[in-house]
Enzyme design. Structure first.
Site, PDB file in Angstrom:
ATOM      1  N   HIS A  11     -10.218  -5.525  -3.379  1.00 53.26           N
ATOM      2  CA  HIS A  11      -8.908  -5.857  -2.802  1.00 53.26           C
ATOM      3  C   HIS A  11      -9.058  -6.162  -1.322  1.00 53.26           C
ATOM      4  O   HIS A  11      -9.987  -5.683  -0.678  1.00 53.26           O
ATOM      5  CB  HIS A  11      -7.908  -4.709  -3.000  1.00 53.26           C
ATOM      6  CG  HIS A  11      -8.407  -3.388  -2.506  1.00 53.26           C
ATOM      7  ND1 HIS A  11      -9.261  -2.602  -3.254  1.00 53.26           N
ATOM      8  CD2 HIS A  11      -8.206  -2.729  -1.345  1.00 53.26           C
ATOM      9  CE1 HIS A  11      -9.554  -1.499  -2.577  1.00 53.26           C
ATOM     10  NE2 HIS A  11      -8.936  -1.556  -1.399  1.00 53.26           N
ATOM     11  N   HIS A  68      -6.954  -5.857   2.255  1.00 51.19           N
ATOM     12  CA  HIS A  68      -5.799  -5.296   2.961  1.00 51.19           C
ATOM     13  C   HIS A  68      -5.252  -6.352   3.914  1.00 51.19           C
ATOM     14  O   HIS A  68      -6.018  -6.999   4.634  1.00 51.19           O
ATOM     15  CB  HIS A  68      -6.217  -4.089   3.807  1.00 51.19           C
ATOM     16  CG  HIS A  68      -6.741  -2.925   3.030  1.00 51.19           C
ATOM     17  ND1 HIS A  68      -5.987  -1.798   2.788  1.00 51.19           N
ATOM     18  CD2 HIS A  68      -7.945  -2.700   2.461  1.00 51.19           C
ATOM     19  CE1 HIS A  68      -6.726  -0.931   2.099  1.00 51.19           C
ATOM     20  NE2 HIS A  68      -7.912  -1.451   1.885  1.00 51.19           N
ATOM     21  N   ASN A 111     -12.817  -3.064   2.616  1.00 50.19           N
ATOM     22  CA  ASN A 111     -13.741  -1.925   2.576  1.00 50.19           C
ATOM     23  C   ASN A 111     -14.660  -2.105   1.371  1.00 50.19           C
ATOM     24  O   ASN A 111     -14.180  -2.339   0.257  1.00 50.19           O
ATOM     25  CB  ASN A 111     -12.955  -0.621   2.451  1.00 50.19           C
ATOM     26  CG  ASN A 111     -12.068  -0.375   3.660  1.00 50.19           C
ATOM     27  OD1 ASN A 111     -12.458  -0.636   4.786  1.00 50.19           O
ATOM     28  ND2 ASN A 111     -10.858   0.108   3.428  1.00 50.19           N
ATOM     29  N   GLN A 122     -14.457   2.382   0.987  1.00 53.11           N
ATOM     30  CA  GLN A 122     -13.729   1.973  -0.221  1.00 53.11           C
ATOM     31  C   GLN A 122     -13.412   3.206  -1.068  1.00 53.11           C
ATOM     32  O   GLN A 122     -14.292   4.040  -1.326  1.00 53.11           O
ATOM     33  CB  GLN A 122     -14.552   0.973  -1.040  1.00 53.11           C
ATOM     34  CG  GLN A 122     -13.776   0.376  -2.200  1.00 53.11           C
ATOM     35  CD  GLN A 122     -14.541  -0.739  -2.924  1.00 53.11           C
ATOM     36  OE1 GLN A 122     -15.705  -1.013  -2.614  1.00 53.11           O
ATOM     37  NE2 GLN A 122     -13.879  -1.364  -3.880  1.00 53.11           N
ATOM     38  N   ASP A 143       0.850  -1.192   0.000  1.00 52.71           N
ATOM     39  CA  ASP A 143       0.000   0.000   0.000  1.00 52.71           C
ATOM     40  C   ASP A 143       0.887   1.244   0.000  1.00 52.71           C
ATOM     41  O   ASP A 143       1.889   1.323   0.709  1.00 52.71           O
ATOM     42  CB  ASP A 143      -0.918  -0.008   1.226  1.00 52.71           C
ATOM     43  CG  ASP A 143      -2.056   0.977   1.091  1.00 52.71           C
ATOM     44  OD1 ASP A 143      -3.203   0.534   0.978  1.00 52.71           O
ATOM     45  OD2 ASP A 143      -1.802   2.201   1.103  1.00 52.71           O
ATOM     46  N   ILE A 144       0.518   2.233  -0.812  1.00 51.15           N
ATOM     47  CA  ILE A 144       1.329   3.440  -0.962  1.00 51.15           C
ATOM     48  C   ILE A 144       1.290   4.309   0.308  1.00 51.15           C
ATOM     49  O   ILE A 144       2.205   5.108   0.539  1.00 51.15           O
ATOM     50  CB  ILE A 144       0.846   4.241  -2.198  1.00 51.15           C
ATOM     51  CG1 ILE A 144       1.945   5.126  -2.743  1.00 51.15           C
ATOM     52  CG2 ILE A 144      -0.410   5.045  -1.894  1.00 51.15           C
ATOM     53  CD1 ILE A 144       1.654   5.696  -4.125  1.00 51.15           C
TER      54      ILE A 144
HETATM   55  P1  5GP Z   1      -9.720   1.207   0.001  1.00 53.31           P
HETATM   56  O1  5GP Z   1     -10.110   2.345   0.921  1.00 53.31           O
HETATM   57  O2  5GP Z   1     -10.284   1.358  -1.372  1.00 53.31           O
HETATM   58  O3  5GP Z   1      -9.995  -0.130   0.629  1.00 53.31           O
HETATM   59  O4  5GP Z   1      -8.157   1.272  -0.060  1.00 53.31           O
HETATM   60  C1  5GP Z   1      -7.433   1.694  -1.156  1.00 53.31           C
HETATM   61  C2  5GP Z   1      -5.981   1.645  -0.737  1.00 53.31           C
HETATM   62  O5  5GP Z   1      -5.195   1.838  -1.902  1.00 53.31           O
HETATM   63  C3  5GP Z   1      -5.580   2.741   0.271  1.00 53.31           C
HETATM   64  O6  5GP Z   1      -5.065   2.115   1.452  1.00 53.31           O
HETATM   65  C4  5GP Z   1      -4.525   3.542  -0.469  1.00 53.31           C
HETATM   66  O7  5GP Z   1      -3.459   3.957   0.364  1.00 53.31           O
HETATM   67  C5  5GP Z   1      -4.058   2.583  -1.558  1.00 53.31           C
HETATM   68  N1  5GP Z   1      -3.606   3.244  -2.778  1.00 53.31           N
HETATM   69  C6  5GP Z   1      -4.216   4.282  -3.406  1.00 53.31           C
HETATM   70  N2  5GP Z   1      -3.536   4.605  -4.525  1.00 53.31           N
HETATM   71  C7  5GP Z   1      -2.476   3.749  -4.589  1.00 53.31           C
HETATM   72  C8  5GP Z   1      -1.402   3.606  -5.520  1.00 53.31           C
HETATM   73  O8  5GP Z   1      -1.290   4.311  -6.528  1.00 53.31           O
HETATM   74  N3  5GP Z   1      -0.500   2.619  -5.263  1.00 53.31           N
HETATM   75  C9  5GP Z   1      -0.604   1.823  -4.163  1.00 53.31           C
HETATM   76  N4  5GP Z   1       0.363   0.891  -4.001  1.00 53.31           N
HETATM   77  N5  5GP Z   1      -1.602   1.925  -3.273  1.00 53.31           N
HETATM   78  C10 5GP Z   1      -2.527   2.890  -3.483  1.00 53.31           C
END
Ligand code: 5GP
Ligand code: ZN
Length: 114
Positions: free
Chosen positions: A98, A100, A85, A92, A31-32
């Site tokens: 995805h 985590h 999420n 989300q 995760d970034i």
């Molecule tokens: P969500 O809230 O959709 O479950 O989580 C999305 C996750 O993707 C977040 O934890 C966010 O930090 C990660 N993320 C967003 N953009 C990027 C990216 O460009 N590269 C990576 N490696 N992770 C990302």
């Protein structure tokens, strides 16, 4: 591939990521914006929007059974946390399904915060 999707672009290699694992069904990268010392995203190669749209038994089993293996590979012998999420109200942000995988240090009990 969905050309508007961030994770599809990462999977296609059009955007960089720190990949730690891949196979025919999934890609796993860091995760970034990590919320724990280890924070991986397990992402299916197929563009599935969210858990609401997941309808693939083989993929589901594969992802679930991969989680403890990834945790072990990362040295998370004391345990780990998984988070999914789903939808805007579920937090989300990226609408490509995805899981985590978080760990390292003590994540504490109850565990609703990521
Ligand atoms: P969500 O809230 O959709 O479950 O989580 C999305 C996750 O993707 C977040 O934890 C966010 O930090 C990660 N993320 C967003 N953009 C990027 C990216 O460009 N590269 C990576 N490696 N992770 C990302
Ligand atoms: Zn996608």
């Amino acid at each position: 591939m969905n050309t508007d999707c961030l994770f599809c672009k990462i999977i296609a290699g059009k955007l960089p990521s720190e990949q730690v694992y891949s196979d025919e069904k999934v890609v796993v990268f860091k995760d970034i914006n990590p919320k724990a010392p280890i924070h991986l995203l397990i992402v299916p190669r197929t563009h599935i929007i969210s858990l609401n749209e997941l309808d693939d038994d083989d993929l589901t089993v594969h992802m679930m059974q991969l989680l403890p293996k990834l945790a072990k590979d990362q040295g998370l012998n004391g345990g780990f946390r998984t988070v999914i999420n789903t939808g805007p109200a579920g937090g989300q942000i990226v609408f490509h399904f995805h899981i985590h995988l978080l760990g390292g240090g003590n994540l504490g009990g109850a565990g609703f915060a990521m």
